[in-house]
Write a protein that holds these residues in place. Structure first.
Motif, mmCIF file in Angstrom:
data_model
loop_
_atom_site.group_PDB
_atom_site.id
_atom_site.type_symbol
_atom_site.label_atom_id
_atom_site.label_comp_id
_atom_site.label_asym_id
_atom_site.label_seq_id
_atom_site.Cartn_x
_atom_site.Cartn_y
_atom_site.Cartn_z
ATOM 1 N N LYS A 62 0.861 -1.204 0.042
ATOM 2 C CA LYS A 62 -0.005 0.011 0.017
ATOM 3 C C LYS A 62 0.952 1.178 -0.002
ATOM 4 O O LYS A 62 0.634 2.135 -0.726
ATOM 5 N N ALA A 63 2.083 1.381 0.735
ATOM 6 C CA ALA A 63 3.020 2.423 0.910
ATOM 7 C C ALA A 63 3.427 2.648 -0.558
ATOM 8 O O ALA A 63 3.800 3.815 -0.829
ATOM 9 N N ILE A 64 3.780 1.642 -1.008
ATOM 10 C CA ILE A 64 4.540 1.698 -2.454
ATOM 11 C C ILE A 64 3.577 2.304 -3.475
ATOM 12 O O ILE A 64 4.006 3.447 -4.239
ATOM 13 N N MET A 65 2.355 1.804 -3.597
ATOM 14 C CA MET A 65 1.230 2.357 -4.316
ATOM 15 C C MET A 65 1.132 3.494 -4.148
ATOM 16 O O MET A 65 0.812 4.725 -4.938
ATOM 17 N N THR A 66 0.819 4.110 -2.888
ATOM 18 C CA THR A 66 0.499 5.344 -2.439
ATOM 19 C C THR A 66 1.698 6.437 -2.773
ATOM 20 O O THR A 66 1.393 7.613 -3.319
ATOM 21 N N SER A 67 2.883 6.046 -2.658
ATOM 22 C CA SER A 67 4.071 6.767 -2.915
ATOM 23 C C SER A 67 4.261 7.110 -4.416
ATOM 24 O O SER A 67 4.349 8.024 -4.880
ATOM 25 N N VAL A 68 4.117 5.967 -5.183
ATOM 26 C CA VAL A 68 4.058 6.078 -6.398
ATOM 27 C C VAL A 68 2.920 7.268 -7.192
ATOM 28 O O VAL A 68 3.333 7.804 -7.957
ATOM 29 N N ALA A 69 1.864 6.916 -6.619
ATOM 30 C CA ALA A 69 0.573 7.661 -7.162
ATOM 31 C C ALA A 69 0.829 8.886 -6.748
ATOM 32 O O ALA A 69 0.711 10.115 -7.686
ATOM 33 N N PHE A 70 1.491 9.378 -5.705
ATOM 34 C CA PHE A 70 1.583 10.706 -5.187
ATOM 35 C C PHE A 70 2.680 11.594 -6.091
ATOM 36 O O PHE A 70 2.502 12.614 -6.609
ATOM 37 N N ALA A 71 3.718 10.792 -6.097
ATOM 38 C CA ALA A 71 4.838 10.954 -7.135
ATOM 39 C C ALA A 71 4.357 11.225 -8.374
ATOM 40 O O ALA A 71 4.802 12.350 -9.111
ATOM 41 N N SER A 72 3.881 10.196 -9.067
ATOM 42 C CA SER A 72 3.043 10.375 -10.505
ATOM 43 C C SER A 72 2.254 11.786 -10.419
ATOM 44 O O SER A 72 2.512 12.519 -11.563
ATOM 45 N N LEU A 73 1.457 11.891 -9.744
ATOM 46 C CA LEU A 73 0.522 12.864 -9.819
ATOM 47 C C LEU A 73 1.377 14.279 -9.659
ATOM 48 O O LEU A 73 0.852 15.426 -10.510
ATOM 49 N N SER A 74 2.117 14.232 -8.536
ATOM 50 C CA SER A 74 2.721 15.532 -8.351
ATOM 51 C C SER A 74 3.857 15.821 -9.413
ATOM 52 O O SER A 74 4.003 17.164 -10.057
ATOM 53 N N SER A 75 4.540 15.003 -10.221
ATOM 54 C CA SER A 75 5.341 15.276 -10.864
ATOM 55 C C SER A 75 4.674 15.642 -12.468
ATOM 56 O O SER A 75 5.249 16.581 -13.205
ATOM 57 N N VAL A 76 3.444 15.141 -12.647
ATOM 58 C CA VAL A 76 2.598 15.445 -14.035
ATOM 59 C C VAL A 76 2.041 16.977 -13.755
ATOM 60 O O VAL A 76 2.512 17.906 -14.577
ATOM 61 N N ALA A 77 1.838 17.331 -12.435
ATOM 62 C CA ALA A 77 1.418 18.563 -12.119
ATOM 63 C C ALA A 77 2.511 19.703 -12.277
ATOM 64 O O ALA A 77 2.529 20.735 -12.890
ATOM 65 N N VAL A 78 3.857 19.317 -11.692
ATOM 66 C CA VAL A 78 4.699 20.205 -11.549
ATOM 67 C C VAL A 78 5.279 20.434 -12.959
ATOM 68 O O VAL A 78 5.346 21.579 -13.333
ATOM 69 N N VAL A 79 5.281 19.373 -13.767
ATOM 70 C CA VAL A 79 5.851 19.592 -15.211
ATOM 71 C C VAL A 79 4.948 20.423 -16.038
ATOM 72 O O VAL A 79 5.098 21.303 -16.828
ATOM 73 N N LEU A 80 3.408 20.128 -15.924
ATOM 74 C CA LEU A 80 2.562 21.019 -16.611
ATOM 75 C C LEU A 80 2.436 22.516 -16.298
ATOM 76 O O LEU A 80 2.493 23.367 -17.029
ATOM 77 N N ILE A 81 2.696 22.749 -14.796
ATOM 78 C CA ILE A 81 2.681 24.110 -14.121
ATOM 79 C C ILE A 81 4.224 24.732 -14.814
ATOM 80 O O ILE A 81 4.011 25.947 -15.172
ATOM 81 N N ALA A 82 5.207 23.815 -14.876
ATOM 82 C CA ALA A 82 6.404 24.340 -15.117
ATOM 83 C C ALA A 82 6.364 24.901 -16.710
ATOM 84 O O ALA A 82 6.785 25.769 -17.002
#
Lengths: 542, 216
Positions: free
Chosen positions: A327-347
């Protein structure tokens, strides 16, 4: 093709609008959080009696860390700029680049395995008959861990600066028969000295607001930073007024530091000078360069090796089948994926806005463009002024006062904090390439009437693709290893890998902690190498 | 006399001239200016860097008045080298840049000599100006002043006028000529502009893939 001045104005502002809106949304979001923080308590906000001791120790450890990091960075950059061909140089450079994204908690665990009381160095000393036992907990450990991350970061940045020295100047120095000291004083020091204040300010801020390192290696409240004090006030003592008071104090100090850092900001843009000539050097000089490189390799690699060896000793198959770890792996990957997509789009939006405003300056839209560029630049460096734990505390207070489940607020807080954390670094990666492309191709694109999607496909995407790959990997890994906001919101329902690792360390389950650290490290390093490779692959196909 | 006898240079394997070998043959007298012309990549700069000791030849000999220069390190040869740009350290003053050419301790005597060299180059008003604040032409003059202080018997100029405008270029010609006529230097000047050769050089050599031949 926009022929009239007003048409050009309209097009310029149309390009600038998305990034402008996003930047101001970020500013409004941060302002709301701060307003909420300031007004969240009806009682009087009072700072605890130990506050100034905390500020003092935060400053002292940050200053010591800056001195050590810059010392390591200058020595290593100097040695690497002279030793340009040896087996493993590119691996060492990759490690220096990756140091920024290595999960803090994992490296701390590795450092404990090497320099701890029962670590490799202590064991080696015992073998040699010495009674000396190292103690990594306290100020020494904090400075050591900060120097690990920031020394590598400084070395990479300074090496880039050293590579900008024109080949002619190197030849001139050689033909004038400069000694090693003359070459450093007249050639190398001037190339790096302008970037040192900015670098020092950035490292100071990172160390001043350090959380995970101080939390684990601090050893006692004596070495708490403000960030850890906020965490303890909220999570251990559940004293929100104290946490809010400390958060506001930290915010004020960081804002002043960010403003100071901006005063020192280096305006030079490092451009590599191409092939760097080299000549035989005296033996003493060569020896000292190799010594620096070997010591740096030992310092950088030993904690990683310790994590691998300790991790392999853990029951990895059991850990990987454990539902909580999964569950921790899934949550971490989900957070990181959402965050990185958001960061790159905003950037991308922010970069396009900055480029449009630069072009607008060239095209005559001077009145507001400079002010807006500065505002956007400030909103992009907000993370440095508003540490993620302060932001997390704001969301935590919001969750208590506003409708909605705590878990939902936690998701928002984590993503927003990760976006703000990664944004300055991602923009630093994208902006130089984007501005260079704009300077070179802007007028050509206008003359060919390349606009919007067409311009993006033909001009920006081919030039930015590599940097975007690196930016995505960087933001993913930063989010993956973060133990900031999750420390406030983490519970049995919401667990990321760093939070689970912290819990295992806290409950003295060293074997499990070593195993989880290895999983987190392998995931981070794989993603950090895989994502840029994917972007490069698509670039080669095109 | 400066003599290059079958001075060979083999390019590194990963370079654009993949492992190709060039052989240089050349003689140049003291108190003369020799201009070297040729298309880009034909070996003009390689020749100067071999003489200066910045590149190592694979075989052959390089002598100055009978003295073997190949046994001397770059900084020990009686040679000054000037490039098109980046000849000065921008953060140092003109005087400090000139003093870098002094072989020995930079005492009062050296400072006096450095000032004199700057005066000779028409820069007496810019002695304490930072090199980065000087114009392109003034920067080249400071570099030439350093050459004078260094008392180099051989002066190698690699496209020294390329970054200068026409007026500044023309005002620099007599200074180069003076190096040969007044200070007895053996000047080798790489250029792609025939006007420079015509104005300054005693003779013009042409290089083609490392082969040196006389034009005039």
């Amino acid at each position: 093709m926009p022929t009239t001045k007003s048409q050009r104005h309209i097009q310029g502002w149309a390009n600038a609008l998305p990034g402008l809106l996003l930047a101001f949304l970020m500013l409004i979001l941060i302002a709301s959080i701060l307003f909420l923080l300031a007004n969240s308590q009806t009682g009087q906000l009072q700072l605890p009696s130990r506050t100034w001791q905390t500020v003092r120790i935060s400053t002292v450890q940050a200053l010591l860390s800056v001195a050590c990091s810059l010392g390591i960075g200058i020595a290593l950059a100097w040695a690497l700029s002279h030793r340009r061909n040896f087996l493993g140089r590119s691996l060492l450079l990759s490690l220096l680049s990756a140091s920024l994204v290595l999960p803090t908690l994992v490296i701390v665990l590795g450092l404990v395995s090497v320099f701890g009381r029962a670590g490799w160095v202590s064991q080696l000393l015992a073998q040699l008959g010495s009674d000396l036992r190292l103690n990594i907990y306290g100020l020494t450990g904090i400075v050591l861990a900060h120097s690990y991350f920031n020394g590598a970061f400084a070395a990479r940045q300074l090496l880039l600066q050293l590579e900008t020295i024109p080949a002619e100047k190197r030849k001139l120095a050689h033909s004038l028969g400069f000694t090693a000291w003359q070459r450093f004083r007249l050639l190398e020091w001037p190339a790096i000295v302008h970037s040192l204040p900015t670098l020092a300010c950035t490292i100071f801020l990172l160390c001043f607001t350090s959380f995970a390192i101080v939390l684990v290696l601090g050893g006692s409240p004596r070495y708490n930073t403000l960030e850890v004090a906020i965490f303890e006030a909220l999570k251990l003592d559940f004293d929100p007024p104290r946490a809010v008071a400390l958060a506001l104090l930290q915010l004020t100090i960081c804002a002043v530091l960010v403003l100071l850092a901006n005063l020192f900001r280096s305006r030079s843009s490092a451009v590599a000078s191409g092939a760097i000539p080299s000549w035989p050097q005296p033996k003493a000089q060569r020896t000292s360069q190799w010594l620096v490189i070997v010591l740096a390799c030992l310092m950088l690699l030993s904690p990683l090796l310790a994590i691998f060896l300790d991790g392999l000793g853990a029951d990895l198959s059991r850990l990987l089948l454990d539902p909580l770890v999964q569950k921790a792996i899934m949550t971490s990957v989900a957070f990181a994926s959402l965050s990185s997509v958001a960061v790159v789009l905003i950037a991308i939006a922010v970069v396009r806005t900055q480029v449009a405003l630069s072009s607008s300056l060239q095209l005559g839209l001077k009145r507001w463009a400079t002010f807006l560029r500065a505002s956007i630049g400030f909103s992009a460096t907000l993370y440095l002024a508003v540490p993620s734990l302060v932001l997390g505390l704001g969301f935590f207070m919001a969750a208590r006062q506003l409708p909605g489940k705590l878990e939902h607020w936690a998701w928002i807080a984590l993503i927003v904090a990760n976006v703000l954390m990664a944004l300055p670094f991602v923009l630093a990666l994208l902006m130089p390439t984007a501005l260079k492309a704009a300077t070179r191709y802007d007028r050509l694109a206008y003359s060919l009437n390349l606009r919007g999607w067409q311009r993006w496909c033909h001009v920006e995407w081919p030039l930015l693709r590599r940097s975007l790959g690196q930016a995505t990997a960087l933001s993913f890994c930063l989010s993956m290893g973060d133990l900031g906001v999750i420390a406030l919101f983490g519970n049995s329902d919401l667990t990321t890998l760093p939070w689970l690792l912290y819990q295992k360390i806290g409950s003295y389950r060293s074997q499990d902690a070593a195993g989880i650290a290895l999983i987190l490290l392998v995931l981070t390093l794989s993603v950090f190498n895989l994502i840029p490779a994917l972007f490069n692959r698509s670039s080669n196909r095109a | 006399m400066l003599e290059l006898n079958q001075l060979r240079y083999r390019h590194p394997k990963n370079s654009t001239d993949n492992n190709e070998e060039w052989s240089f043959e050349l003689q140049a007298l003291p108190a003369s200016v020799t201009s070297i012309v040729g298309r880009s990549g034909c070996g003009k700069s390689t020749l100067l860097e071999l003489i200066a000791g910045l590149l190592q030849p694979s075989s052959g000999s390089l002598t100055w008045c009978g003295q073997d220069l190949l046994t001397h390190a770059a900084g020990e040869r009686p040679i000054s080298l000037l490039f098109q740009q980046h000849n000065l350290f921008d953060h140092l003053s003109a005087l400090e840049n000139v003093l870098l050419g002094y072989r020995g301790k930079a005492d009062q005597l050296a400072r006096k000599a450095a000032r004199q060299a700057l005066e000779e180059m028409g820069l007496s008003e810019h002695v304490h100006a930072r090199a980065g604040q000087l114009s392109g032409g003034q920067q080249q003059r400071v570099a030439l002043a350093r050459t004078l202080l260094r008392r180099s018997e051989i002066v190698l100029l690699d496209e020294p006028f390329s970054a200068l405008d026409d007026d500044t270029r023309q005002s620099a010609w007599p200074l180069v000529r003076a190096l040969a006529d007044k200070h007895n230097c053996c000047v080798l000047m790489v250029t792609h502009d025939t006007r420079d050769s015509a104005a300054v050089a005693d003779r013009v050599l042409r290089i083609f893939d490392g082969e040196v031949s006389a034009l005039s």
